[in-house]
Write a protein that holds these residues in place. Sequence first.
Motif, PDB file in Angstrom:
ATOM      1  N   GLU A 161      -5.543 -11.846  -7.374  1.00  0.00           N
ATOM      2  CA  GLU A 161      -4.893 -11.901  -6.055  1.00  0.00           C
ATOM      3  C   GLU A 161      -4.002 -10.674  -5.863  1.00  0.00           C
ATOM      4  O   GLU A 161      -4.005 -10.050  -4.790  1.00  0.00           O
ATOM      5  N   LEU A 162      -3.254 -10.335  -6.905  1.00  0.00           N
ATOM      6  CA  LEU A 162      -2.378  -9.158  -6.815  1.00  0.00           C
ATOM      7  C   LEU A 162      -3.188  -7.882  -6.671  1.00  0.00           C
ATOM      8  O   LEU A 162      -2.801  -6.967  -5.924  1.00  0.00           O
ATOM      9  N   ALA A 163      -4.323  -7.801  -7.371  1.00  0.00           N
ATOM     10  CA  ALA A 163      -5.177  -6.614  -7.267  1.00  0.00           C
ATOM     11  C   ALA A 163      -5.737  -6.478  -5.855  1.00  0.00           C
ATOM     12  O   ALA A 163      -5.842  -5.366  -5.317  1.00  0.00           O
ATOM     13  N   ALA A 164      -6.097  -7.592  -5.247  1.00  0.00           N
ATOM     14  CA  ALA A 164      -6.613  -7.554  -3.872  1.00  0.00           C
ATOM     15  C   ALA A 164      -5.521  -7.119  -2.901  1.00  0.00           C
ATOM     16  O   ALA A 164      -5.769  -6.315  -1.983  1.00  0.00           O
ATOM     17  N   TRP A 168      -5.326  -3.632  -0.445  1.00  0.00           N
ATOM     18  CA  TRP A 168      -4.989  -3.581   0.978  1.00  0.00           C
ATOM     19  C   TRP A 168      -3.890  -2.555   1.253  1.00  0.00           C
ATOM     20  O   TRP A 168      -4.008  -1.736   2.161  1.00  0.00           O
ATOM     21  N   LYS A 169      -2.831  -2.614   0.460  1.00  0.00           N
ATOM     22  CA  LYS A 169      -1.690  -1.737   0.697  1.00  0.00           C
ATOM     23  C   LYS A 169      -2.036  -0.270   0.452  1.00  0.00           C
ATOM     24  O   LYS A 169      -1.628   0.612   1.218  1.00  0.00           O
ATOM     25  N   ALA A 170      -2.797  -0.002  -0.588  1.00  0.00           N
ATOM     26  CA  ALA A 170      -3.095   1.385  -0.957  1.00  0.00           C
ATOM     27  C   ALA A 170      -4.044   2.053   0.022  1.00  0.00           C
ATOM     28  O   ALA A 170      -4.066   3.293   0.127  1.00  0.00           O
ATOM     29  N   ASN A 171      -4.825   1.240   0.765  1.00  0.00           N
ATOM     30  CA  ASN A 171      -5.858   1.820   1.629  1.00  0.00           C
ATOM     31  C   ASN A 171      -5.694   1.452   3.103  1.00  0.00           C
ATOM     32  O   ASN A 171      -6.593   1.715   3.903  1.00  0.00           O
ATOM     33  N   ALA A 273     -10.643 -12.809  -2.124  1.00  0.00           N
ATOM     34  CA  ALA A 273      -9.223 -12.516  -1.946  1.00  0.00           C
ATOM     35  C   ALA A 273      -9.012 -11.287  -1.059  1.00  0.00           C
ATOM     36  O   ALA A 273      -8.021 -11.188  -0.341  1.00  0.00           O
ATOM     37  N   VAL A 274      -9.944 -10.345  -1.102  1.00  0.00           N
ATOM     38  CA  VAL A 274      -9.860  -9.168  -0.238  1.00  0.00           C
ATOM     39  C   VAL A 274     -10.185  -9.551   1.206  1.00  0.00           C
ATOM     40  O   VAL A 274      -9.483  -9.148   2.145  1.00  0.00           O
ATOM     41  N   MET A 275     -11.233 -10.314   1.402  1.00  0.00           N
ATOM     42  CA  MET A 275     -11.634 -10.693   2.754  1.00  0.00           C
ATOM     43  C   MET A 275     -10.646 -11.663   3.405  1.00  0.00           C
ATOM     44  O   MET A 275     -10.445 -11.629   4.627  1.00  0.00           O
ATOM     45  N   MET A 276     -10.025 -12.511   2.581  1.00  0.00           N
ATOM     46  CA  MET A 276      -9.118 -13.542   3.097  1.00  0.00           C
ATOM     47  C   MET A 276      -7.817 -13.488   2.300  1.00  0.00           C
ATOM     48  O   MET A 276      -7.606 -14.308   1.399  1.00  0.00           O
ATOM     49  N   PRO A 277      -6.942 -12.512   2.584  1.00  0.00           N
ATOM     50  CA  PRO A 277      -5.706 -12.353   1.821  1.00  0.00           C
ATOM     51  C   PRO A 277      -4.906 -13.650   1.743  1.00  0.00           C
ATOM     52  O   PRO A 277      -4.785 -14.366   2.742  1.00  0.00           O
TER      53      PRO A 277
END
Length: 476
Positions: A161-164, A168-171, A273-277
């Motif tokens: 979850e943290l990696a996802a 988001w934040k980095a990109n 987790a990426v698609m649905m934060p």
Amino acid sequence: MIQTRLGTKLRRLRAEQKLTQAQMAQQLEISPTYLNLLEHNQRPITATVLLKLAQRFAIDVSSFNMDDETRLVSDVMEALSDPLFDVHGIKATDVREMVGASPAIARAVLTLYQAARRNAVPNAAAVDTAPGELSYLPGGMPSEEVSDFLHANHNYFHDLELAAEALWKANDLTLENLYHGLIGVLSKRFSVAVDVQPADAMGNTLREYRPLDRVLRISEMLPLSSRTFQLASQIALLGSDGEISALMANGKFTSGESEHLTRTALANYFAAAVMMPYARFLEAARATRHDLDVLQHRFGASFEQICHRLTTLRRPGEEGVPFHLIRVDVAGNISKRFNGSGIQIARFGAACPRWNVYDAFATPGMLRVQVSQMPDGSSFFCVAKTISPIGRGARAKPVGARLHRLAIGLGCPLSYAKEVTYADGLTLDDPNILTPIGVSCRVCERVNCPERAMPSRNFKLVVDENRRGLSAYCYP
């Protein structure tokens, strides 16, 4: 109050501490008589007693978690329902006693049974096995290890979850442009090009990464939600291998196939987790009261992706509704399951035919609603709907070819039903709307079920050729 059968665990703890009932009762500040009642499941163990157990004996209260014990009882009972064991007359009470007295031995029995099924040789001349022979289940065991791994982690992986979130934040990703944003991540961070290929060129392959060429090929048959999911999954395999390997280090895998399937499952978890934060999805689920259609449109995800994501909302302090999920085909084969609600789901065969996940095949595309009750009295609110497997729904088919469909069942304890929009208009406390269900026919205690497909091992089959019940195995 903890309304569960924990007496055997309490008795085992006392034996390990080498205490008499009087000595343990004194430390717990209760009477020996009351302790005796607790040990024999004549009284429920209260939260106060559990707290004192933790304080006096330095135990982890989670070790008294009844959900795991109930699941183990169900799994062992289902395994022992194989005709191989019929001659032994094993009853549910026997299994509960064994699990309560020694869960390690119970797990060993389950492991032996799984190994026997995995190594059994199929009879090439016949499908049915002779009495006393092992049933043959081709493959399937690696997927069971994956299911056990997910269940042991409550289907929640904080590091992913943290990696996802970090991705988001980095990109500077956005929901509105997530697909193209992930293509950019693959290009800039991993020097990987995305190539959408014609269906004929991909055949039955939906995604293929070619590391030497650094090209990710995706079939044009995938809808946008699935394309986005596959991009995110590939990013996990390329960029979060460390997190995935660390998580897998805590698992117990007996084959390379199990490890590969688990790695894929964790990459898919990251993709969801990426698609649905997490925070945004949890807020939306609560705000819409789990309106699956709205959530699909808001997050650009498929019905199955939304349902699966709902089962992962287990972040401590930010939990969602505890859902279970099951995916089946028209033959009853279970290809995906996660038990987050406490319901018992079959591991070695089809589930109960009365589950609404099977009714869904009668009304393709329509959402089916059910209030169901297990033999132990636990009740659940469930919805179910058919889906077409990705990559096949829109492709032209020859005249007369059958349509391939799966059904997704999503459910929660009845106490949470008011948080789900599909329960509106139902009188949830009306016993007449309850549908009695079980785990499977072989272990079900409902003797007179009209849909019973085989006799229950919990009761002696009495055959009277002059009488006929609701089914051939019902007892008039």
